[in-house]
Design an enzyme around this catalytic site. Structure first.
Site, short mmCIF file in Angstrom:
data_model
loop_
_atom_site.label_atom_id
_atom_site.label_comp_id
_atom_site.label_asym_id
_atom_site.label_seq_id
_atom_site.Cartn_x
_atom_site.Cartn_y
_atom_site.Cartn_z
N ASP A 1 -2.08 -1.16 10.91
CA ASP A 1 -2.25 -1.20 9.46
C ASP A 1 -2.89 -2.49 8.96
OD1 ASP A 1 -1.18 1.29 9.12
OD2 ASP A 1 0.69 0.64 8.18
N LYS B 1 0.86 -1.19 0.00
CA LYS B 1 0.00 0.00 0.00
C LYS B 1 0.89 1.23 0.00
CE LYS B 1 0.98 1.06 4.50
NZ LYS B 1 1.78 2.24 4.93
#
Length: 291
Positions: free
Chosen positions: A144, A19
Site C-alpha cells: 500500500d 485512504k
C-alpha cells in the site's frame, strides 16, 4: 485516539493521510502466496502527523514509541534507513509521530506514515529523488505504500502496486471504527475467502466503487465489524475498507454525514472526512514548493 503534539523543534511537519478502499476484488492466489487483486484507492482528509528534524550524525531516532512495535521494526524507521542506504545520504533525523489513525483499521496508517517519511526526508535532506524511485522503495516496505507516495486516487492491480490514476467524485465519508484489531494475514489465509472474482477494466468501475471480497470473512470472524455494518446500513450503504476493521458510507455533503454520525452509539467511535483525489501530503508538499 490519544494524540501527541509534534514539538516546536521539528523543522518539517507533514500529514500522513488515510485512504479508503472503495472496492477490493480478489482475482486469485499467486504462486508466491500473495493474492492478485483489484482495488480502488481514494484519500480522505484525516491524517497522522509526522515531524522531522535534521541530524548531522546519520542516526535515525523515532522519538514517539508505539506500544508493541520495536523501534527498529517501525515502518517509519525502516523507511528512513532504506532511503539513506539507497542514496548514500550521511544525514539523519529525529522523527515524531502524532498517531491519530487507528491501527489495524484498513485505512493505511502505517503505510502512509512510511510514505510521508520517504517524501519528507527526501525534502529535508535535499536528495532530489524522483517519485518513481520513492514509490519503488515504498513497495519494498508494503504493497500500500506506493499509492501514498504517488498521492493520487488510483485503480490498483497486482498485489496493489500497479497503479492507474483516476479522478473520482469527492463525497463526504462517515467512517466507523469497531474496537477490534483485524489480522490481514488471517483474512487472506481463510479458506472461505472468495478468490475468483472476474477482473474488470478501469473504465467499467462502478460509481463509488464496488464490493469488498474480504468483507464476508471479516464479518464472520469479527462480530464487532458485522454489528457496525448492520448499524450503518440502516442509514447508508456501508462496506469494509481493505482488510481492516473500519467501515464506511458516503454522503453528498458533510451535514448529511454528521446527521447520521450523531445517531451512532458512543461505543462505536467514528469520524467524518472528505474524499480527495490528491492526498493531504501532496497538497502540503505543493505548498512547500511554492514558498
Amino acid at each position: 485516539m490519544n494524540t501527541t503534539a509534534i514539538p516546536a523543534a521539528a523543522e518539517l511537519v507533514l500529514p500522513a493521510p488515510a485512504k479508503l478502499n472503495l472496492m477490493l476484488h480478489i482475482l486469485g492466489r499467486r504462486e508466491d502466496g500473495y493474492h492478485e487483486l483489484q482495488t480502488l484507492f481514494q484519500f480522505i482528509d484525516v491524517a497522522d502527523e509526522l515531524g522531522f528534524s535534521l541530524r548531522a550524525d546519520g542516526e535515525i531516532h523515532l522519538r514517539t514509541p508505539i506500544e508493541g512495535v520495536p523501534h527498529d521494526s517501525n515502518l517509519i524507521v525502516r523507511a528512513a534507513r532504506l532511503l539513506q542506504q539507497r542514496t548514500g545520504c550521511k544525514l539523519g533525523a529525529d522523527i515524531w509521530l502524532d498517531k491519530r489513525l487507528p491501527m489495524g483499521g484498513g485505512i493505511g496508517g502505517g503505510s502512509s506514515d512510511a510514505a510521508t517519511t520517504l517524501l519528507g526526508l527526501n525534502h529535508l535532506w535535499k536528495l532530489g529523488c524522483d517519485i518513481d524511485l520513492l514509490a519503488e522503495l515504498g513497495l519494498s516496505l508494503g504493497a500500500d505504500v506506493p499509492v501514498f507516495v504517488r498521492g493520487h486516487a488510483a485503480f490498483a492491480e497486482g498485489v496493489g502496486e500497479k497503479l492507474q490514476p483516476v479522478t473520482l467524485s469527492e463525497p463526504w465519508f462517515l467512517v466507523a471504527i469497531p474496537q477490534v484489531l483485524v489480522s490481514t494475514a488471517e483474512i487472506f489465509s481463510d479458506p472461505e475467502l472468495t478468490r475468483d472474482t472476474p477482473p474488470i477494466k478501469v473504465r467499467s468501475l462502478p460509481e463509488g466503487g464496488g464490493h469488498n471480497d474480504c468483507q464476508p470473512v471479516v464479518e464472520k470472524r469479527y462480530p464487532e465489524v458485522r454489528n457496525a455494518l448492520i448499524l450503518l446500513n440502516k442509514f447508508v450503504s456501508a462496506r469494509l475498507t481493505g482488510t481492516g476493521s473500519c467501515v464506511f458510507g458516503s454522503f453528498p455533503n458533510q451535514a448529511d454525514a454528521d446527521k447520521v454520525r450523531r445517531q451512532l452509539p458512543a461505543t462505536l467511535p467514528s469520524f467524518i472526512a472528505q474524499g480527495r483525489n490528491i492526498s493531504m501530503l501532496h497538497r502540503a508538499l505543493g505548498e512547500l514548493d511554492r514558498k
